[in-house]
Write an enzyme that holds these catalytic residues in place. Structure first.
Site, PDB file in Angstrom:
ATOM      1  N   ASP A 231      54.580  21.386  40.227  1.00  0.00           N
ATOM      2  CA  ASP A 231      53.565  21.663  41.229  1.00  0.00           C
ATOM      3  C   ASP A 231      52.349  20.925  40.718  1.00  0.00           C
ATOM      4  O   ASP A 231      51.964  21.073  39.553  1.00  0.00           O
ATOM      5  CB  ASP A 231      53.294  23.161  41.394  1.00  0.00           C
ATOM      6  CG  ASP A 231      52.619  23.435  42.738  1.00  0.00           C
ATOM      7  OD1 ASP A 231      53.093  22.906  43.756  1.00  0.00           O
ATOM      8  OD2 ASP A 231      51.619  24.164  42.772  1.00  0.00           O
TER       9      ASP A 231
ATOM     10  N   ARG B 245      51.454  13.547  35.881  1.00  0.00           N
ATOM     11  CA  ARG B 245      52.897  13.768  35.888  1.00  0.00           C
ATOM     12  C   ARG B 245      53.555  13.039  34.720  1.00  0.00           C
ATOM     13  O   ARG B 245      54.433  13.571  34.053  1.00  0.00           O
ATOM     14  CB  ARG B 245      53.489  13.328  37.228  1.00  0.00           C
ATOM     15  CG  ARG B 245      54.896  13.846  37.449  1.00  0.00           C
ATOM     16  CD  ARG B 245      55.375  13.605  38.878  1.00  0.00           C
ATOM     17  NE  ARG B 245      54.617  14.402  39.831  1.00  0.00           N
ATOM     18  CZ  ARG B 245      53.800  13.908  40.759  1.00  0.00           C
ATOM     19  NH1 ARG B 245      53.642  12.611  40.895  1.00  0.00           N
ATOM     20  NH2 ARG B 245      53.148  14.712  41.565  1.00  0.00           N
TER      21      ARG B 245
END
Length: 199
Positions: free
Chosen positions: A69, A181
């Site tokens: 997320d 990420r």
């Protein structure tokens, strides 16, 4: 033999990034390929939502699951759009809609510091009591004028001062290495390699 992992996302951009970052060691399948019904993301943090998604995908497929997320947190907006980044302009909003709302909400505000945040969760099975949780953070600033054609989401408005470029101007390989990420996945790769050593 590569380990099969279901990725709890239907976002093609995200799946491509994960595949590039995790390499051939793991075979990644999107939850869409496996007809996984999405779970309601009703957590209040990135970690809570990632955990909900990972457990749901593992439950429906019987495979280990990976979920992330992630989103954009803007200091002047109290951390918004945060966990609502994908639907900042409403349910079904496009990247253009979300970016338009962001720039509108920052009108007249000089303080533009922001960061992308990523929470990655890996569960071995749905009731995994000790999920692997890795988090990454990528600092930058928001600019009004969109720049670059790479990436997705808020990348065209996310400016990295030390590079003098927006995220959408970076080649995929460089972005994957520097991004929130990329930083979280680098930690995850180390954890997975120690947990699933090559035979």
């Amino acid at each position: 033999m590569s380990l099969k992992i279901v990725v709890a996302s239907n976002n093609r951009g995200k799946l491509a990034e994960f595949s590039q970052l995790l390499g051939e060691r793991f075979k990644l399948l999107s939850q869409g390929e496996l007809q996984v019904e999405e779970v309601e993301e009703n957590g209040l943090s990135f970690v809570e939502n990632a955990l909900l998604k990972a457990r749901n995908a593992a439950l429906q497929t019987g495979l280990p699951a990976l979920a992330d997320d992630s989103g954009l947190c803007v200091d002047a907006l109290g951390g918004a759009p945060g966990i609502y980044s994908a639907r900042y302009a409403g349910a079904g909003a496009s990247d253009a809609d979300n970016n338009s709302k962001l720039i509108h909400d920052l009108k007249g505000i000089g303080e533009r510091r922001a960061h992308f945040h990523c929470a990655l969760v890996f569960v071995r099975h749905p009731e995994d009591p000790a999920p692997i949780i890795c988090e990454g953070r990528w600092p930058g600033e928001i600019v009004d004028q969109a720049r670059g054609d790479n990436g997705f989401g808020y990348d065209p408005h996310f400016y990295i001062p030390e590079l003098k470029q927006c995220a959408a101007e970076l080649p995929a390989e460089q972005k994957n290495r520097l991004s929130h990420r990329g930083r979280a996945v680098a930690q995850l790769v180390q954890r997975l390699q120690s947990e699933f050593p090559r035979r």
